[in-house]
Write a protein that holds these residues in place. Structure first.
Motif, PDB file in Angstrom:
ATOM      1  N   PRO A   1      -9.401   5.539  -2.120  1.00 32.59           N
ATOM      2  CA  PRO A   1      -7.978   5.738  -2.427  1.00 32.59           C
ATOM      3  C   PRO A   1      -7.844   6.872  -3.420  1.00 32.59           C
TER       4      PRO A   1
ATOM      5  N   ASN B   1       1.239   1.790   5.675  1.00 34.93           N
ATOM      6  CA  ASN B   1       1.726   3.087   5.229  1.00 34.93           C
ATOM      7  C   ASN B   1       1.861   4.076   6.382  1.00 34.93           C
TER       8      ASN B   1
ATOM      9  N   GLN C   1      -3.558   3.451  -1.969  1.00 40.42           N
ATOM     10  CA  GLN C   1      -3.663   2.590  -3.143  1.00 40.42           C
ATOM     11  C   GLN C   1      -2.906   1.285  -2.904  1.00 40.42           C
ATOM     12  N   VAL C   2      -3.490   0.190  -3.372  1.00 45.81           N
ATOM     13  CA  VAL C   2      -2.978  -1.147  -3.082  1.00 45.81           C
ATOM     14  C   VAL C   2      -2.557  -1.839  -4.370  1.00 45.81           C
TER      15      VAL C   2
ATOM     16  N   VAL D   1      -8.144  -3.003   3.209  1.00 45.57           N
ATOM     17  CA  VAL D   1      -7.372  -1.953   3.862  1.00 45.57           C
ATOM     18  C   VAL D   1      -8.023  -1.658   5.199  1.00 45.57           C
TER      19      VAL D   1
ATOM     20  N   ILE E   1       0.844  -1.186   0.000  1.00 43.08           N
ATOM     21  CA  ILE E   1       0.000   0.000   0.000  1.00 43.08           C
ATOM     22  C   ILE E   1       0.887   1.246   0.000  1.00 43.08           C
TER      23      ILE E   1
ATOM     24  N   ALA F   1      -2.654  -2.972   4.686  1.00 47.36           N
ATOM     25  CA  ALA F   1      -3.199  -3.806   3.620  1.00 47.36           C
ATOM     26  C   ALA F   1      -3.026  -5.266   4.032  1.00 47.36           C
TER      27      ALA F   1
END
Length: 552
Positions: free
Chosen positions: A550, A501, A64-65, A521, A59, A507
């Motif tokens: 995201p 993160n 965003q993953v 998430v 992540i 994640a």
């Protein structure tokens, strides 16, 4: 989008005057569903779905993953059943698939294996082995970066070695734990061995980075090692990491004049323009008795300001023996100093507890060092010998201790073994813990916890929880958690991607007792205080929950 999850440990639901109330010892978290097993796979033919065995789940700071998963469905076989997906463009997209042509290679030269992660730019880094008619063991591994539709080759075995004479070729490309390096500025670095023109055993490996816009040589075997006497040269490299300021750091092995087993290792940090020595074996170890020197150097971390923390082992002799010869050191306080030493008192873990071993070392951007430690001493046994700590400006704080009460749970429920300890650059720590005590069985004993820099612990998820996999605010689909996994490695967040993160989002892959699975998430910052009432619905009114998308 992030949706609040009311997790229920007891499965007891009571109807009272039109209200539905579920009792719980857990907390509520905010989460977002990225992928569920059996869903249509992004950008693939209708009927091709996710198998749900997702790995390499990472992540970025925008939430965003990216992940790699197996595929099932029409036309899927062992030659094309692995793919990497990313939200880096704003929605989930296919980035690369096994069996598809690799950018920068000849037609028919296709991806075979896929492994990688996402950066803050939204780009991904991919390490892959290729297959095809023209692929042999001299050109089958490479690295690519980019996004859906923009993926391009960074380096491949058999390529001309950047900045070296013609005919000097890349022979092998190496990364820590098999993970390609890509920092949050979108730049990369790698180790490589060499072959071809002018290459001998004296100069057959090097380190490169593209931080200046193109691949540049940082160091090569046989080069003089900065910060050492003339005639002392690099002979090997390992442990390459990269921060978001485009600095690389590595462990170097030395050879040459005056080099022996007592002084042959060191740590360096810098870029293709200059390197600075952090420490070398044979040098004095601060925080120990005068005359004590470093004998070996282990795992290490750097932050985005160029500070470092590392594990060291001391030379034996005098008062130094095998019971006090290891520790962690940092230069985050302005000069090199000890963070913790083996044999020192572990304050808060028991009157006679002392530190024994160290691992999972990380360094945040404010200079805090986090680590996992085993303990020893009177009153310490296998039920209370594990712990997690943070150091900041010379002060050690214990974040979690095996055998201590698990916050928010009934009396008698305590922490068992810890694992999967990772931290972010903000100093937050995530870890998994087994629990023991009344009501704890094999179906609800594993949990995920988060700790902030002040030592505040919060439970994020527990096996046996009911978990809502539906992101619709006005709907829910509850499934029972049976297990979970998130990415951990020795180099988390140092250019190798992370599952956690710096804004506190994790994640994770969650497996459910009905055989389903998915990627989610979880927001560790949105956990409210423990409460006994977890679900409430009155007279048909729905509770609306905050969600977050995201960033594109």
């Amino acid at each position: 989008m992030l949706k609040q999850r009311g997790r229920v440990l007891t499965a007891a639901v009571v109807a009272v005057s039109g209200a539905v109330i579920a009792t719980s010892n857990s907390e509520a978290a905010f989460s977002r569903t990225v992928m569920l097993r059996g869903e249509q796979a992004a950008d693939l033919p209708v009927g091709v779905t996710y198998r749900g065995s997702a790995a390499s789940i990472t992540i970025n700071q925008s939430g965003q993953v990216a992940f790699v998963d197996s595929l099932i469905g029409p036309g899927v076989d062992s030659n094309n059943d692995i793919a990497m997906f990313s939200e880096g463009s704003g929605t989930l997209k296919l980035v690369a698939r096994e069996g598809s042509d690799a950018p920068g290679a000849n037609p028919g030269d296709a991806f075979w294996t896929l492994n990688g992660h996402i950066s803050d730019t939204g780009d991904v880094a991919i390490r892959s082995r290729l297959k095809g008619a023209g692929i042999h063991d001299v050109n089958d591994w490479g690295m690519w970066s980019g996004n859906a539709g923009t993926l391009s080759k960074v380096i491949r075995e058999g390529d001309q070695a950047p900045e070296l004479s013609g005919g000097t070729l890349i022979d092998g490309i190496f990364f820590n734990d098999g993970l390609p390096l890509l920092n949050n500025a979108g730049h990369t670095a790698f180790f490589a061995t060499l072959t071809g023109t002018g290459v001998s055993s004296a100069n057959d490996r090097g380190v490169w980075t593209d931080a200046n816009g193109s691949l540049s040589l940082v160091a090569r075997k046989g080069d003089g090692a900065p910060g050492t006497p003339t005639g002392v040269n690099f002979s090997h490299f390992s442990g390459l990491v990269m921060n978001d300021a485009d600095q690389v750091a590595f462990r170097g092995t030395l050879s040459g004049a005056g080099v022996n087993s007592d002084n042959q290792l060191g740590l360096w940090i810098g870029d293709s323009n200059s390197l600075t020595k952090i420490i070398r074996t044979g040098e004095a170890a601060p925080g120990t008795v005068p005359g004590t020197k470093f004998d070996s150097l282990g795992s290490f971390a750097i932050n985005d300001t160029g500070q470092s923390s590392f594990f060291g082992r001391l030379g034996l002799g005098g008062v130094i023996n095998t019971a006090n010869d290891t520790g962690i050191w940092t230069n985050s306080n302005g000069s090199l100093s000890s963070v913790v030493l083996e044999g020192e008192v572990a304050t808060g873990a028991g009157p006679d507890a002392f530190f024994k071993t160290f691992s999972a070392i990380n360094l945040g951007n404010t200079g805090h060092t986090t680590f996992f430690a085993t303990l020893d001493g009177a009153g310490i046994d296998s039920t209370n010998d594990q712990s997690i700590w943070i150091e900041n400006a010379g002060t050690l704080t214990m974040l979690a201790h095996e055998g201590d009460a698990a916050p928010g749970h009934d009396p008698g429920i305590v922490f068992g073994n810890f694992s999967s300890v990772i931290s972010n650059k903000a100093g937050q720590v995530v870890f998994t813990a087994f629990m023991d005590g009344p009501g704890i069985t094999g179906t609800n004993s594993l949990s995920i916890w988060t700790a902030d820099t002040n030592g505040q612990l919060s439970q994020l998820l527990q096996t046996g929880d009911l978990f809502d996999v539906d992101d619709d605010l006005l709907a829910e689909e509850l499934r029972t958690v049976s297990s979970f996994q998130y990415m951990t490695n020795s180099y988390t967040g140092r250019g190798h991607g992370t599952a956690f993160n710096d804004v506190g989002e994790l994640a994770v892959r969650i497996n459910f007792d009905d055989g389903s699975t998915g990627v989610f998430v979880l927001d560790t910052n949105a956990i409210p205080e423990p409460a006994s009432l977890a679900l409430l619905s009155i007279s048909g009114l729905a509770l609306l929950s905050r969600r977050r998308s995201p960033s594109a």
